[in-house]
Write an enzyme that holds these catalytic residues in place. Structure first.
Site, PDB file in Angstrom:
ATOM      1  N   ARG A 101       0.865  -1.185   0.000  1.00  0.00           N
ATOM      2  CA  ARG A 101       0.000   0.000   0.000  1.00  0.00           C
ATOM      3  C   ARG A 101       0.894   1.224   0.000  1.00  0.00           C
ATOM      4  O   ARG A 101       2.111   1.115   0.097  1.00  0.00           O
ATOM      5  CB  ARG A 101      -1.027  -0.013   1.147  1.00  0.00           C
ATOM      6  CG  ARG A 101      -0.670  -0.688   2.429  1.00  0.00           C
ATOM      7  CD  ARG A 101       0.467  -0.040   3.153  1.00  0.00           C
ATOM      8  NE  ARG A 101       0.193   1.369   3.365  1.00  0.00           N
ATOM      9  CZ  ARG A 101       1.095   2.294   3.581  1.00  0.00           C
ATOM     10  NH1 ARG A 101       2.388   1.980   3.618  1.00  0.00           N
ATOM     11  NH2 ARG A 101       0.794   3.548   3.767  1.00  0.00           N
ATOM     12  N   ASP A 104      -2.189  10.765  -1.867  1.00  0.00           N
ATOM     13  CA  ASP A 104      -2.485   9.753  -2.889  1.00  0.00           C
ATOM     14  C   ASP A 104      -2.816  10.388  -4.225  1.00  0.00           C
ATOM     15  O   ASP A 104      -2.728   9.733  -5.268  1.00  0.00           O
ATOM     16  CB  ASP A 104      -3.647   8.868  -2.419  1.00  0.00           C
ATOM     17  CG  ASP A 104      -3.160   7.995  -1.287  1.00  0.00           C
ATOM     18  OD1 ASP A 104      -3.090   8.490  -0.149  1.00  0.00           O
ATOM     19  OD2 ASP A 104      -2.787   6.844  -1.552  1.00  0.00           O
TER      20      ASP A 104
HETATM   21  O1  MRU Z   1      -4.550   3.130   2.205  1.00  0.00           O
HETATM   22  P1  MRU Z   1      -3.055   3.365   2.118  1.00  0.00           P
HETATM   23  O2  MRU Z   1      -2.294   2.798   3.256  1.00  0.00           O
HETATM   24  O3  MRU Z   1      -2.520   2.929   0.765  1.00  0.00           O
HETATM   25  O4  MRU Z   1      -2.931   4.938   2.194  1.00  0.00           O
HETATM   26  C1  MRU Z   1      -1.662   5.517   2.146  1.00  0.00           C
HETATM   27  C2  MRU Z   1      -1.639   6.977   2.320  1.00  0.00           C
HETATM   28  O5  MRU Z   1      -2.668   7.622   2.483  1.00  0.00           O
HETATM   29  C3  MRU Z   1      -0.300   7.635   2.219  1.00  0.00           C
HETATM   30  O6  MRU Z   1      -0.265   8.779   2.996  1.00  0.00           O
HETATM   31  C4  MRU Z   1      -0.038   8.013   0.760  1.00  0.00           C
HETATM   32  O7  MRU Z   1      -0.250   6.938  -0.093  1.00  0.00           O
HETATM   33  C5  MRU Z   1       1.336   8.528   0.574  1.00  0.00           C
HETATM   34  S1  MRU Z   1       2.564   7.220   0.595  1.00  0.00           S
HETATM   35  C6  MRU Z   1       4.040   7.995   0.322  1.00  0.00           C
END
Ligand code: MRU
Length: 361
Positions: A49, A241
Site C-alpha cells: 500500500r 495519494d
Molecule cells: O490506504 P493506504 O495505506 O494505501 O494509504 C496511504 C496513504 O494515504 C499515504 O499517505 C499516501 O499513499 C502517501 S505514501 C508515500
C-alpha cells in the site's frame, strides 16, 4: 532497516518480492508475486500500500502478465485483461494509473515486450528512490529552520498514516526529510497518529521510525488538535495519494481534520509528494477525486498481537452495527502551507506547481 532496505525487489528467477505489510509490525514476512493476479490481489488486500508502492507493484504486474502471455503463447487479450484488473485494484492513488500508462506507452513503442516491461518497471522503482531522496533534500531546510528558531530544541512533527519508505520504495516521502534531519544531528520527535481503521500509523510508521532510531510517540487519531493547542507540534507533514492542479490533497481519512486544527493553531501543514502523485487532469479535489470505500469489517474489527504471540482480530462493536469505511479525504489547498516535491517546495496551487513543473502548464 536502513533507508537502503527496499519494499519491493526482484528475485534471481525474475519474479518480484514484497513485504507483507499486513503482518507488520509483528512479523517481517515477504511474499513472492508470480502473476499479475497476485500483484492485483496484493494491491487490493493491502499486502502493499502507499501511492508510490502501489504504482511500482502494478508496473511489475504488467511485466508478470507479459511474461505469462509469452510463456503460454496467449493472445494479446490476456495483457489487456491484466491492465484492466490492475487499473481496478484501488481507485484513489493516482500513481497506479500513472505507472500503468507509463508501462502501456513503453510497450506500445517496443518490439521486445519482455525486456521492455522488465526494464520499465525497474526504472519506475529507481526513479521513486531518487525522487524520495530529493524530497528529503528540499524538505530538510524546513526542519532546519524550525530547529534554528528553537535554538536546537527538539522539532516536533506530527504525521498521519504511513508515507514513509513502506509506502514507497526507499526513503519515503515524509520520512525522507526526517531521516536526513536526523543524519545532520537535528533533534526530531514524531507524533504518530495511529490512523484507524487499518492503523498504518501504529503498525507501519511506528515500526519504521523504531527501525531508524527516530524518537516518536504514538497517539490516537483524536489527539492532534490537543497537542497543537498546547504548542507541542511545530509542523505537520503528510503524504498524498492524489494532488490536483489546484493543490487539493487526497490523503488517508482524517488528514483533513489535522489540516483544520493546524490552520486554527497557525501550525504549518506540509504535504510531501513525488510528482507522480500529481493529477494535473483535474482541479477540484472534492468533486473529482474518487474516494475509496472499503469493507466495513476493517472498522468493526481491530487487529493486534495476543499475549501468546498470535496475530488476532477482535470485534469492537455490536455484531449488527453497520460501519462506513471511507479510505481517504480531501484537504483543500487553502489549508496546505506548501507542497514538498523532488524539484523543490511550492505553494499548493496551479501557479506553484507549474513554477516547478513547467511541463504541466
Ligand atoms: O490506504 P493506504 O495505506 O494505501 O494509504 C496511504 C496513504 O494515504 C499515504 O499517505 C499516501 O499513499 C502517501 S505514501 C508515500
Amino acid at each position: 532497516m536502513s533507508h537502503k532496505f527496499r519494499t519491493i525487489w526482484t528475485t534471481e528467477d525474475r519474479f518480484v518480492e514484497v513485504i507483507d505489510q499486513r503482518q507488520l509490525p509483528h512479523n517481517l514476512i515477504t511474499v513472492k508475486l508470480q502473476s499479475y493476479q497476485e500483484a492485483e490481489i496484493a494491491i487490493k488486500n493491502m499486502t502493499v500500500r502507499g501511492a508510490p508502492l502501489i504504482g511500482a507493484t502494478a508496473a511489475y504486474g504488467v511485466y508478470l502478465a507479459v511474461r505469462e502471455m509469452l510463456e503460454k503463447q496467449l493472445d494479446a487479450s490476456f495483457l489487456e485483461r491484466a491492465f484492466e484488473a490492475l487499473r481496478n485494484s484501488r481507485p484513489t492513488a493516482v500513481n497506479l494509473f500513472w505507472a500503468l500508462d507509463k508501462m502501456r506507452k513503453a510497450l506500445d513503442e517496443s518490439e521486445d515486450f519482455l525486456t521492455t516491461s522488465w526494464e520499465e518497471a525497474g526504472k519506475i522503482v529507481e526513479e521513486d528512490i531518487e525522487t524520495c531522496r530529493l524530497i528529503g533534500v528540499h524538505g530538510l531546510p524546513i526542519i532546519e529552520e524550525i530547529a534554528k528558531r528553537k535554538k536546537g530544541e527538539v522539532v516536533n512533527i506530527l504525521t498521519h498514516c504511513n508515507a514513509g519508505m513502506l509506502g514507497c520504495i526507499e526513503w519515503g516521502t515524509i520520512t525522507s526529510p526526517i531521516y536526513q534531519a536526523k543524519e545532520k544531528g537535528i533533534k526530531v520527535h514524531v507524533w504518530v497518529d495511529e490512523t484507524r481503521p487499518r492503523n498504518q500509523g501504529s503498525n507501519l510508521t511506528a515500526y519504521e521510525l523504531t527501525r531508524h532510531g527516530i524518537d516518536h510517540t504514538l497517539v490516537v487519531d483524536n489527539t492532534g488538535g490537543h497537542l497543537m493547542q498546547h504548542g507541542m507540534v511545530d509542523m505537520v507533514i503528510v503524504g498524498t495519494d492524489r494532488t490536483t492542479r489546484n493543490g487539493d490533497v487526497a490523503n488517508k481519512i482524517g488528514t483533513y481534520l489535522k489540516a483544520l486544527a493546524a490552520k486554527d493553531n497557525e501550525i504549518p501543514f506540509y504535504v510531501a509528494l513525488p510528482s507522480t502523485t500529481l493529477d494535473m487532469s483535474i482541479r477540484d479535489g472534492l468533486k473529482e477525486i474518487p474516494i475509496e470505500e472499503r469493507d466495513q469489517n476493517e472498522v468493526k474489527y481491530i487487529q493486534g498481537k495476543r499475549s501468546d504471540g498470535q496475530i488476532d482480530s477482535v470485534l469492537i462493536c455490536p455484531e449488527t452495527t453497520k460501519a462506513s469505511n471511507y479510505g481517504f479525504d480531501v484537504t483543500p489547498a487553502r489549508l496546505v502551507t506548501a507542497l514538498i516535491t523532488e524539484r523543490g517546495v511550492c505553494e499548493a496551487n496551479e501557479a506553484g506547481i507549474v513554477s516547478l513543473f513547467p511541463e504541466y502548464k
